[in-house]
Design a protein around this motif. Structure first.
Motif, PDB file in Angstrom:
ATOM      1  N   PRO A 105       0.761  -1.125  -0.210  1.00 51.71           N
ATOM      2  CA  PRO A 105       0.070   0.140  -0.105  1.00 51.71           C
ATOM      3  C   PRO A 105       0.966   1.486   0.230  1.00 51.71           C
ATOM      4  O   PRO A 105       1.847   1.651   0.823  1.00 51.71           O
ATOM      5  N   GLY A 106       0.621   2.027  -1.039  1.00 49.73           N
ATOM      6  CA  GLY A 106       1.467   3.290  -1.122  1.00 49.73           C
ATOM      7  C   GLY A 106       3.023   3.267  -1.585  1.00 49.73           C
ATOM      8  O   GLY A 106       3.508   4.259  -1.624  1.00 49.73           O
ATOM      9  N   TYR A 107       3.295   1.982  -2.177  1.00 48.41           N
ATOM     10  CA  TYR A 107       4.647   1.918  -2.396  1.00 48.41           C
ATOM     11  C   TYR A 107       5.052   2.813  -3.836  1.00 48.41           C
ATOM     12  O   TYR A 107       4.292   2.765  -4.893  1.00 48.41           O
ATOM     13  N   LEU A 108       5.904   3.397  -3.716  1.00 48.16           N
ATOM     14  CA  LEU A 108       6.400   4.181  -4.717  1.00 48.16           C
ATOM     15  C   LEU A 108       7.460   3.509  -5.748  1.00 48.16           C
ATOM     16  O   LEU A 108       8.566   2.904  -5.145  1.00 48.16           O
ATOM     17  N   ILE A 109       6.975   3.094  -6.984  1.00 51.46           N
ATOM     18  CA  ILE A 109       7.785   2.027  -7.510  1.00 51.46           C
ATOM     19  C   ILE A 109       9.064   2.568  -8.127  1.00 51.46           C
ATOM     20  O   ILE A 109      10.195   1.688  -8.339  1.00 51.46           O
ATOM     21  N   LEU A 110       9.416   3.767  -8.102  1.00 51.68           N
ATOM     22  CA  LEU A 110      10.680   4.349  -8.331  1.00 51.68           C
ATOM     23  C   LEU A 110      11.809   3.960  -7.191  1.00 51.68           C
ATOM     24  O   LEU A 110      13.089   4.133  -7.534  1.00 51.68           O
ATOM     25  N   GLY A 111      11.396   3.427  -6.097  1.00 54.88           N
ATOM     26  CA  GLY A 111      12.039   2.707  -5.111  1.00 54.88           C
ATOM     27  C   GLY A 111      12.513   1.681  -5.031  1.00 54.88           C
ATOM     28  O   GLY A 111      13.021   0.929  -4.433  1.00 54.88           O
ATOM     29  N   ASP A 112      11.774   0.916  -6.264  1.00 52.94           N
ATOM     30  CA  ASP A 112      12.007  -0.612  -6.552  1.00 52.94           C
ATOM     31  C   ASP A 112      12.975  -0.601  -7.698  1.00 52.94           C
ATOM     32  O   ASP A 112      14.231  -0.959  -7.671  1.00 52.94           O
ATOM     33  N   HIS A 113      12.651  -0.428  -8.843  1.00 54.25           N
ATOM     34  CA  HIS A 113      13.400  -0.206 -10.094  1.00 54.25           C
ATOM     35  C   HIS A 113      13.310   1.211 -10.549  1.00 54.25           C
ATOM     36  O   HIS A 113      12.176   1.781 -10.778  1.00 54.25           O
ATOM     37  N   PHE A 114      14.337   1.951 -11.093  1.00 58.97           N
ATOM     38  CA  PHE A 114      14.198   3.279 -11.601  1.00 58.97           C
ATOM     39  C   PHE A 114      13.925   3.289 -13.169  1.00 58.97           C
ATOM     40  O   PHE A 114      14.818   2.955 -14.052  1.00 58.97           O
ATOM     41  N   SER A 115      12.661   3.301 -13.359  1.00 61.27           N
ATOM     42  CA  SER A 115      12.127   3.421 -14.972  1.00 61.27           C
ATOM     43  C   SER A 115      11.395   4.319 -15.261  1.00 61.27           C
ATOM     44  O   SER A 115      10.214   4.216 -15.593  1.00 61.27           O
ATOM     45  N   ARG A 269      16.672   1.973   1.080  1.00 62.54           N
ATOM     46  CA  ARG A 269      18.070   1.285   0.250  1.00 62.54           C
ATOM     47  C   ARG A 269      17.566   0.579  -1.095  1.00 62.54           C
ATOM     48  O   ARG A 269      16.444   0.638  -1.489  1.00 62.54           O
ATOM     49  N   TYR A 270      18.600   0.015  -1.509  1.00 60.99           N
ATOM     50  CA  TYR A 270      18.125  -0.548  -2.887  1.00 60.99           C
ATOM     51  C   TYR A 270      17.819  -2.204  -2.492  1.00 60.99           C
ATOM     52  O   TYR A 270      19.123  -2.900  -2.369  1.00 60.99           O
ATOM     53  N   ASP A 271      16.807  -2.578  -2.660  1.00 56.68           N
ATOM     54  CA  ASP A 271      16.705  -4.127  -2.275  1.00 56.68           C
ATOM     55  C   ASP A 271      17.372  -5.054  -2.942  1.00 56.68           C
ATOM     56  O   ASP A 271      17.611  -6.184  -2.414  1.00 56.68           O
ATOM     57  N   TYR A 272      17.693  -4.741  -4.145  1.00 61.36           N
ATOM     58  CA  TYR A 272      18.307  -5.939  -5.108  1.00 61.36           C
ATOM     59  C   TYR A 272      19.705  -6.250  -4.880  1.00 61.36           C
ATOM     60  O   TYR A 272      20.380  -7.234  -5.228  1.00 61.36           O
ATOM     61  N   TRP A 273      20.474  -5.580  -3.719  1.00 59.11           N
ATOM     62  CA  TRP A 273      21.435  -6.058  -3.491  1.00 59.11           C
ATOM     63  C   TRP A 273      21.761  -7.509  -2.883  1.00 59.11           C
ATOM     64  O   TRP A 273      22.606  -8.021  -2.997  1.00 59.11           O
ATOM     65  N   THR A 274      20.417  -7.870  -2.211  1.00 57.33           N
ATOM     66  CA  THR A 274      20.482  -9.168  -1.597  1.00 57.33           C
ATOM     67  C   THR A 274      20.542 -10.217  -2.703  1.00 57.33           C
ATOM     68  O   THR A 274      20.781 -11.275  -2.195  1.00 57.33           O
ATOM     69  N   LYS A 275      19.877  -9.799  -3.900  1.00 59.11           N
ATOM     70  CA  LYS A 275      20.162 -10.714  -4.786  1.00 59.11           C
ATOM     71  C   LYS A 275      21.660 -11.175  -4.965  1.00 59.11           C
ATOM     72  O   LYS A 275      21.829 -12.502  -5.572  1.00 59.11           O
ATOM     73  N   ILE A 276      22.692 -10.705  -4.772  1.00 53.60           N
ATOM     74  CA  ILE A 276      23.778 -11.001  -4.837  1.00 53.60           C
ATOM     75  C   ILE A 276      24.629 -11.315  -3.645  1.00 53.60           C
ATOM     76  O   ILE A 276      25.432 -12.439  -3.442  1.00 53.60           O
ATOM     77  N   ASP A 277      24.165 -10.651  -2.460  1.00 53.49           N
ATOM     78  CA  ASP A 277      24.943 -11.048  -1.293  1.00 53.49           C
ATOM     79  C   ASP A 277      24.114 -12.134  -0.366  1.00 53.49           C
ATOM     80  O   ASP A 277      24.629 -12.317   0.847  1.00 53.49           O
TER      81      ASP A 277
END
Length: 514
Positions: A105-115, A269-277
């Motif tokens: 709810p209320g999630y700003l998508i530019l905080g997920d992927h910058f598109s 933060r950028y959540d997708y760092w966790t995909k690597i670490d």
């Protein structure tokens, strides 16, 4: 291996990477001595007709959209992404911030992927406010890439090579799997990268620089690709332009990941760092990630097929360096979805690889290795044959099956009946099956992802693939939202619609005021 020499032979010339010589197969200049110049890239463009490629592009666009629209009509969306992007485009079309409630709810998508480039679809959405408009836009963008790739190939190789490469690109597994995966923002990168590679091959270096700039607005990782374009410009001799573009690409990459996305993210933060670490709950060091880039047969298969669809001739072109950033983060990722040949991740590599194929053939025509020069003469039709042969195992093969066009089966009818039971304008919590069919005129949440909101409707597909079967749907809805009570409103087939019977909460998390 990549050939970085001038003429396409095995001899190198230090400090240069032009590789734009037409090769010994080029036709001799038969102009009279007093005739005006008619050679060069612009003249080549004038000699190559556009109409055949527009026709081929229109056919490919129709095939892509036909597949994706019938998949949509059969309620076969493979993920929640189509619903997410429709919520984003719907927000832009209404001149609102790109809030995507499916992500929370209320999630700003530019905080997920910058598109932010996705906002360009707003005018189309004004005309056609449906998820299908996004599917059509993607089909058109992919087909535009085919027009650019095919026509550029004919300009530099001549003959029927352009149409062969158009077929090979249009049926390539990277494009077909992206069509199956529904809409994604990378659709914009496909024609942009085709234009960048075209400009590099035709020595239009300023155009290459300009076409690469919008890539940083497509997705956050493409700043690294822009930096590689700058590197190529630098080596080609445009040192100032190349250096500035490389610096810009690196800066855009860093600023987007470290500043812009965290600023828009509620988590900071950028959540997708966790995909690597992280691998599940286990921490993974960067060294282990690097050492494990080829630790799976799935990764190796993907790499082989990436180059194999070009009959391996892309390895002769420095353009292939442009795929390195995307391959880099995919191979470092601990998420197996990033490794293989499915989903949309390889679509942006297709225009680069097929124009690298054209460049590799041109370079190899003058090779001092007779076998390589001979192979260059047949590499293009070989690539087209590979694409056609692989299609029997790829999504577009379904267009030959009658069941693809049947949207009146029991499951589809039950899904449409469930949609009819959900009032327009309501707040709905649902799973993937109905999601993209609801986002045009309802506020939609992901099931289990909207605590405290007490949505008006909870609609679920009991056959969705839950970890545990749902025996009592009403009890499940009240388990999700203990602050509210629900009753069964509609049930048909595997689809269940429940409506809230208690008053709406005075304050709904994430709700935007009027």
């Amino acid at each position: 291996m990549l050939e970085l020499n001038k003429s396409g032979t095995d001899r190198s010339e230090p400090g240069r990477l032009p590789a734009q010589d037409p090769g010994p197969d080029a036709a001799p200049d038969t102009r009279p001595a007093d005739a005006s110049p008619s050679t060069g890239p612009d003249a080549a463009a004038d000699r190559v007709p556009l109409r055949p490629y527009l026709i081929a592009g229109a056919i490919l666009c129709a095939l892509y959209f036909l597949y994706s629209s019938f998949q949509y009509a059969r309620f076969g969306s493979p993920s929640w992404d189509l619903g997410i992007f429709e919520q984003e485009v719907r927000a832009y079309a209404g001149f609102d911030a790109p809030v995507v409630d499916i992500k929370g709810p209320g999630y700003l998508i530019l905080g997920d992927h910058f598109s932010p480039i996705v906002a360009l679809l707003a005018p189309l959405y004004w005309i056609w406010p449906s998820a299908e408009s996004l599917l059509f836009a993607q089909a058109a963008l992919f087909a535009l890439g085919a027009v650019i790739v095919g026509r550029t190939t004919q300009q530099i190789l001549g003959g029927r090579s352009g149409l062969c490469v158009t077929v090979a690109y249009g049926l390539s597994w990277g494009i077909q799997e992206a069509v199956k995966a529904d809409f994604h923002e990378i659709a914009f990168a496909v024609p942009l990268l085709a234009l960048v590679c075209r400009a590099l091959l035709l020595k239009r270096y300023t155009a290459a620089l300009l076409w690469s700039l919008p890539l940083v607005l497509v997705k956050e990782d493409l700043g690294a690709t822009v930096a590689v374009v700058g590197f190529l410009l630098f080596v080609y001799g445009r040192r100032l332009q190349g250096a500035l573009l490389a610096v810009f690409g690196v800066a855009a990459f860093v600023v987007t990941l470290v500043v812009l996305i965290p600023a828009a993210s509620s988590a900071g933060r950028y959540d997708y760092w966790t995909k690597i670490d992280k691998n599940g709950e286990q921490d993974v060091s960067m060294l282990d990630s690097v050492l494990g880039v080829l630790n799976s047969s799935v990764k190796i298969e993907m790499l082989v097929f990436l180059i194999g669809i070009t009959a391996f001739m892309a390895l002769r072109s420095p353009l292939t360096l442009l795929i390195a950033p995307t391959l880099g983060w995919r191979l470092l990722s601990q998420d197996s979805n990033h490794w293989g040949m499915v989903w949309h991740y390889s679509a942006i590599l297709m225009p680069v690889l097929f124009l690298a194929l054209a460049d590799g053939v041109r370079r190899s025509r003058g090779s001092h290795r007779p076998w390589l020069a001979s192979y260059a003469k047949v590499a293009v039709p070989v690539a087209a044959a590979i694409a056609v042969a692989m299609t029997q195992h790829l999504p577009l093969r379904d267009l030959l099956r009658p069941e693809t066009y049947r949207t009146d089966d029991a499951r589809s009818q039950a899904a449409r009946a469930a949609l009819d039971a959900i009032p327009a304008g309501s707040r709905v919590e649902t799973d993937i099956t109905l999601m993209a069919h609801l986002t045009s005129d309802r506020t939609v949440y992901w099931v289990g992802g909207a605590p405290g909101t007490a949505p008006d409707i909870v609609a679920i597909n009991l056959d969705f693939g839950w970890s545990r079967p749902i025996q009592d749907p009403v009890a499940y809805a009240e388990q999700l939202h203990p602050e509210a009570r629900y009753r069964l409103k509609h049930r048909g087939g595997s689809f269940v619609v429940m409506e809230r019977t208690t008053p709406e909460p005075a304050k709904i998390p994430g709700a935007r005021g009027d």
